[in-house]
Design a protein around this motif. Structure first.
Motif, PDB file in Angstrom:
ATOM      1  N   GLY A  31     -45.457 114.510 -88.296  1.00 16.23           N
ATOM      2  CA  GLY A  31     -44.583 115.667 -88.852  1.00 16.23           C
ATOM      3  C   GLY A  31     -44.429 116.807 -87.985  1.00 16.23           C
ATOM      4  N   GLY A  32     -45.060 116.853 -86.780  1.00 20.54           N
ATOM      5  CA  GLY A  32     -44.947 117.950 -85.913  1.00 20.54           C
ATOM      6  C   GLY A  32     -44.065 117.766 -84.738  1.00 20.54           C
ATOM      7  N   GLU A  33     -43.136 116.981 -84.816  1.00 17.33           N
ATOM      8  CA  GLU A  33     -42.126 116.646 -83.768  1.00 17.33           C
ATOM      9  C   GLU A  33     -41.159 118.104 -83.697  1.00 17.33           C
ATOM     10  N   ARG A  34     -40.625 118.278 -82.493  1.00 17.13           N
ATOM     11  CA  ARG A  34     -39.696 119.481 -82.366  1.00 17.13           C
ATOM     12  C   ARG A  34     -38.022 119.058 -82.263  1.00 17.13           C
ATOM     13  N   LEU A  35     -37.496 119.852 -82.696  1.00 13.15           N
ATOM     14  CA  LEU A  35     -35.913 119.495 -82.469  1.00 13.15           C
ATOM     15  C   LEU A  35     -35.315 120.457 -81.551  1.00 13.15           C
ATOM     16  N   LEU A  36     -34.445 119.533 -80.636  1.00 13.60           N
ATOM     17  CA  LEU A  36     -33.544 120.084 -79.591  1.00 13.60           C
ATOM     18  C   LEU A  36     -32.358 120.342 -80.349  1.00 13.60           C
ATOM     19  N   LYS A  37     -31.946 121.824 -80.089  1.00 13.09           N
ATOM     20  CA  LYS A  37     -30.589 122.018 -81.028  1.00 13.09           C
ATOM     21  C   LYS A  37     -29.687 122.804 -79.799  1.00 13.09           C
ATOM     22  N   GLY A  46     -33.348 136.870 -76.493  1.00 14.61           N
ATOM     23  CA  GLY A  46     -34.426 137.812 -75.919  1.00 14.61           C
ATOM     24  C   GLY A  46     -35.665 137.789 -76.840  1.00 14.61           C
ATOM     25  N   LYS A  47     -36.715 138.717 -76.690  1.00 16.75           N
ATOM     26  CA  LYS A  47     -37.990 138.781 -77.365  1.00 16.75           C
ATOM     27  C   LYS A  47     -37.691 138.882 -78.950  1.00 16.75           C
ATOM     28  N   THR A  48     -36.307 139.661 -79.236  1.00 13.88           N
ATOM     29  CA  THR A  48     -36.300 139.869 -80.582  1.00 13.88           C
ATOM     30  C   THR A  48     -35.472 139.042 -81.189  1.00 13.88           C
ATOM     31  N   THR A  49     -34.891 137.889 -80.774  1.00 13.90           N
ATOM     32  CA  THR A  49     -34.149 136.821 -81.107  1.00 13.90           C
ATOM     33  C   THR A  49     -34.947 136.118 -82.461  1.00 13.90           C
ATOM     34  N   VAL A  50     -33.967 135.901 -83.327  1.00 14.88           N
ATOM     35  CA  VAL A  50     -34.621 135.274 -84.637  1.00 14.88           C
ATOM     36  C   VAL A  50     -33.707 133.925 -84.743  1.00 14.88           C
ATOM     37  N   ILE A  51     -34.143 132.979 -85.379  1.00 13.19           N
ATOM     38  CA  ILE A  51     -33.516 131.611 -85.786  1.00 13.19           C
ATOM     39  C   ILE A  51     -31.968 131.768 -86.276  1.00 13.19           C
ATOM     40  N   THR A  52     -31.682 133.142 -87.223  1.00 12.69           N
ATOM     41  CA  THR A  52     -30.487 133.422 -87.649  1.00 12.69           C
ATOM     42  C   THR A  52     -29.645 133.804 -86.871  1.00 12.69           C
ATOM     43  N   ASP A  53     -29.990 134.293 -85.432  1.00  5.57           N
ATOM     44  CA  ASP A  53     -28.990 134.612 -84.297  1.00  5.57           C
ATOM     45  C   ASP A  53     -28.318 133.609 -83.724  1.00  5.57           C
ATOM     46  N   PHE A  54     -28.607 132.235 -84.261  1.00  9.33           N
ATOM     47  CA  PHE A  54     -27.892 131.320 -83.418  1.00  9.33           C
ATOM     48  C   PHE A  54     -26.939 130.603 -84.613  1.00  9.33           C
ATOM     49  N   THR A  55     -25.965 130.011 -84.057  1.00 11.44           N
ATOM     50  CA  THR A  55     -25.033 129.345 -84.605  1.00 11.44           C
ATOM     51  C   THR A  55     -24.972 127.928 -84.187  1.00 11.44           C
ATOM     52  N   GLU A  56     -25.708 127.145 -84.965  1.00 11.49           N
ATOM     53  CA  GLU A  56     -25.905 125.893 -84.400  1.00 11.49           C
ATOM     54  C   GLU A  56     -24.601 124.996 -84.449  1.00 11.49           C
ATOM     55  N   ALA A  57     -24.770 123.835 -83.546  1.00  9.17           N
ATOM     56  CA  ALA A  57     -23.541 123.122 -83.260  1.00  9.17           C
ATOM     57  C   ALA A  57     -22.959 122.190 -84.698  1.00  9.17           C
ATOM     58  N   THR A  58     -23.583 122.389 -85.637  1.00  8.52           N
ATOM     59  CA  THR A  58     -23.573 121.736 -86.890  1.00  8.52           C
ATOM     60  C   THR A  58     -22.252 121.511 -87.145  1.00  8.52           C
ATOM     61  N   GLY A  62     -19.807 114.504 -83.590  1.00 11.95           N
ATOM     62  CA  GLY A  62     -20.689 113.795 -82.740  1.00 11.95           C
ATOM     63  C   GLY A  62     -22.038 114.586 -82.587  1.00 11.95           C
ATOM     64  N   TYR A  63     -22.269 115.730 -83.107  1.00  9.71           N
ATOM     65  CA  TYR A  63     -23.228 116.437 -82.907  1.00  9.71           C
ATOM     66  C   TYR A  63     -24.282 116.101 -83.897  1.00  9.71           C
ATOM     67  N   ASN A  64     -25.751 115.814 -83.431  1.00  7.28           N
ATOM     68  CA  ASN A  64     -26.816 115.905 -84.297  1.00  7.28           C
ATOM     69  C   ASN A  64     -27.670 116.413 -83.400  1.00  7.28           C
ATOM     70  N   PRO A  65     -28.658 116.980 -83.824  1.00  6.89           N
ATOM     71  CA  PRO A  65     -30.110 117.723 -83.293  1.00  6.89           C
ATOM     72  C   PRO A  65     -30.734 116.337 -82.850  1.00  6.89           C
ATOM     73  N   THR A 105     -36.970 123.881 -82.299  1.00  2.00           N
ATOM     74  CA  THR A 105     -37.765 124.470 -83.244  1.00  2.00           C
ATOM     75  C   THR A 105     -38.592 123.261 -83.815  1.00  2.00           C
ATOM     76  N   ASP A 106     -39.483 123.627 -84.870  1.00  2.00           N
ATOM     77  CA  ASP A 106     -40.281 122.535 -85.624  1.00  2.00           C
ATOM     78  C   ASP A 106     -39.523 122.213 -86.493  1.00  2.00           C
ATOM     79  N   LEU A 107     -40.242 121.301 -87.481  1.00  2.00           N
ATOM     80  CA  LEU A 107     -39.470 120.630 -88.605  1.00  2.00           C
ATOM     81  C   LEU A 107     -39.136 121.517 -89.609  1.00  2.00           C
ATOM     82  N   SER A 108     -39.721 122.805 -89.596  1.00  2.86           N
ATOM     83  CA  SER A 108     -39.487 123.862 -90.777  1.00  2.86           C
ATOM     84  C   SER A 108     -38.639 124.766 -89.965  1.00  2.86           C
ATOM     85  N   ASN A 109     -37.776 124.516 -89.126  1.00  2.00           N
ATOM     86  CA  ASN A 109     -37.058 125.359 -88.597  1.00  2.00           C
ATOM     87  C   ASN A 109     -37.177 126.648 -88.058  1.00  2.00           C
ATOM     88  N   ASN A 110     -38.615 126.747 -87.543  1.00  2.00           N
ATOM     89  CA  ASN A 110     -39.191 127.814 -87.073  1.00  2.00           C
ATOM     90  C   ASN A 110     -38.728 127.965 -85.600  1.00  2.00           C
TER      91      ASN A 110
END
Length: 140
Positions: A31-37, A46-58, A62-65, A105-110
């Motif tokens: 359960g500790g796998e990582r996801l490439l997105k 940058g150092k202050t980037t958070v997950i919500t700064d990204f728009t995933e290609a969902t 054809g896209y899947n992490p 990310t980790d599986l919890s989307n961190n």
């Protein structure tokens, strides 16, 4: 006095981060796998980037992490740089899209780390195509 992290400790930290080993040095926990997105917005991490700064290609056809297994990472040391390296992974699209980079990310989307492509955006033609990435995390 400055903090010093010996090379062997760099390697251990890398192995923990990518889930190669558990904190006790044993086998990586399940359960500790990582996801490439991939991200499709014009973001420069940058150092202050958070997950919500990204728009995933969902939603892009054809896209899947891609799941990255801890056992498939390798660690290397070269010129004082310690790295965790994963084999090349390929995303296949069936439509056009602009891709600016990737994040892990980790599986919890961190959010663990991110990289903008040096030639961003990478423009996928209208009928799609492929993007290949070899994830690397380095400490020195």
């Amino acid at each position: 006095m400055s903090l010093v992290v010996p090379n062997i400790s760099d390697v251990l930290m890398l192995q923990y981060i990518v889930n190669m080993i558990a904190q006790d040095g044993g086998a990586a926990p399940s359960g500790g796998e990582r996801l490439l997105k991939l991200f499709v917005n014009n973001q420069t991490p940058g150092k202050t980037t958070v997950i919500t700064d990204f728009t995933e290609a969902t939603g892009v056809a054809g896209y899947n992490p891609i799941t990255l297994l801890g056992s498939n990472w390798t660690t290397t040391t070269s010129g004082g740089i310690n790295s965790a390296v994963y084999s090349q992974e390929t995303f296949t699209f069936t439509t056009g899209v602009n891709v600016y980079g990737y994040y892990i990310t980790d599986l919890s989307n961190n959010l663990l780390w991110a990289e903008r492509f040096s030639t961003a955006p990478y423009t996928m033609p209208p009928d799609g195509g492929q993007i290949s990435i070899s994830p690397v995390l380095s400490l020195n």
